[in-house]
Design a protein around this motif. Sequence first.
Motif, PDB file in Angstrom:
ATOM      1  N   PRO A  35       0.833  -1.193   0.000  1.00 13.52           N
ATOM      2  CA  PRO A  35       0.000   0.000   0.000  1.00 13.52           C
ATOM      3  C   PRO A  35       0.874   1.251   0.000  1.00 13.52           C
ATOM      4  O   PRO A  35       2.012   1.218   0.472  1.00 13.52           O
ATOM      5  CB  PRO A  35      -0.799  -0.117   1.305  1.00 13.52           C
ATOM      6  CG  PRO A  35      -0.041  -1.060   2.151  1.00 13.52           C
ATOM      7  CD  PRO A  35       0.725  -1.955   1.243  1.00 13.52           C
ATOM      8  N   PRO A  36       0.370   2.364  -0.554  1.00 11.58           N
ATOM      9  CA  PRO A  36       1.153   3.605  -0.523  1.00 11.58           C
ATOM     10  C   PRO A  36       1.527   3.961   0.911  1.00 11.58           C
ATOM     11  O   PRO A  36       0.722   3.817   1.830  1.00 11.58           O
ATOM     12  CB  PRO A  36       0.200   4.642  -1.111  1.00 11.58           C
ATOM     13  CG  PRO A  36      -0.784   3.849  -1.907  1.00 11.58           C
ATOM     14  CD  PRO A  36      -0.920   2.540  -1.196  1.00 11.58           C
ATOM     15  N   HIS A  37       2.758   4.390   1.106  1.00 12.91           N
ATOM     16  CA  HIS A  37       3.222   4.777   2.436  1.00 12.91           C
ATOM     17  C   HIS A  37       4.438   5.682   2.304  1.00 12.91           C
ATOM     18  O   HIS A  37       4.992   5.828   1.226  1.00 12.91           O
ATOM     19  CB  HIS A  37       3.548   3.536   3.273  1.00 12.91           C
ATOM     20  CG  HIS A  37       4.643   2.694   2.713  1.00 12.91           C
ATOM     21  ND1 HIS A  37       4.445   1.848   1.638  1.00 12.91           N
ATOM     22  CD2 HIS A  37       5.941   2.572   3.050  1.00 12.91           C
ATOM     23  CE1 HIS A  37       5.580   1.239   1.354  1.00 12.91           C
ATOM     24  NE2 HIS A  37       6.514   1.666   2.189  1.00 12.91           N
ATOM     25  N   ARG A  38       4.827   6.309   3.388  1.00 12.36           N
ATOM     26  CA  ARG A  38       5.969   7.230   3.402  1.00 12.36           C
ATOM     27  C   ARG A  38       7.044   6.715   4.336  1.00 12.36           C
ATOM     28  O   ARG A  38       6.774   5.947   5.246  1.00 12.36           O
ATOM     29  CB  ARG A  38       5.527   8.613   3.844  1.00 12.36           C
ATOM     30  CG  ARG A  38       4.498   9.217   2.917  1.00 12.36           C
ATOM     31  CD  ARG A  38       4.387  10.706   3.168  1.00 12.36           C
ATOM     32  NE  ARG A  38       3.400  11.303   2.308  1.00 12.36           N
ATOM     33  CZ  ARG A  38       3.622  11.706   1.067  1.00 12.36           C
ATOM     34  NH1 ARG A  38       4.804  11.555   0.541  1.00 12.36           N
ATOM     35  NH2 ARG A  38       2.668  12.251   0.348  1.00 12.36           N
ATOM     36  N   HIS A  39       8.258   7.165   4.086  1.00  9.13           N
ATOM     37  CA  HIS A  39       9.393   6.760   4.902  1.00  9.13           C
ATOM     38  C   HIS A  39       9.963   7.910   5.719  1.00  9.13           C
ATOM     39  O   HIS A  39      11.047   7.792   6.267  1.00  9.13           O
ATOM     40  CB  HIS A  39      10.481   6.148   4.022  1.00  9.13           C
ATOM     41  CG  HIS A  39      10.113   4.783   3.536  1.00  9.13           C
ATOM     42  ND1 HIS A  39      10.473   3.639   4.194  1.00  9.13           N
ATOM     43  CD2 HIS A  39       9.372   4.382   2.478  1.00  9.13           C
ATOM     44  CE1 HIS A  39       9.980   2.601   3.560  1.00  9.13           C
ATOM     45  NE2 HIS A  39       9.306   3.024   2.523  1.00  9.13           N
TER      46      HIS A  39
END
Length: 65
Positions: A42-46
């Motif tokens: 799923p789209p996610h940020r780091h």
Amino acid sequence: MRIVHLSDVPPATADRFSAESLVETPTSSLRVIRLAPGQELPPHRHGASHLDLLVVQGVVTLERD
């Protein structure tokens, strides 16, 4: 030190990927992630950490802003 082999990480199933955390620090994490063919994360940020990918088998498409 904990040694983890790729064979130690369970395989992905048709409806769920598998992930094993190897190293976690405030600025980085190292994980083995196994995906079934056609599976997506799923789209996610780091946040402020860097992202490095090493594909051991198969093909990956990375979409980013």
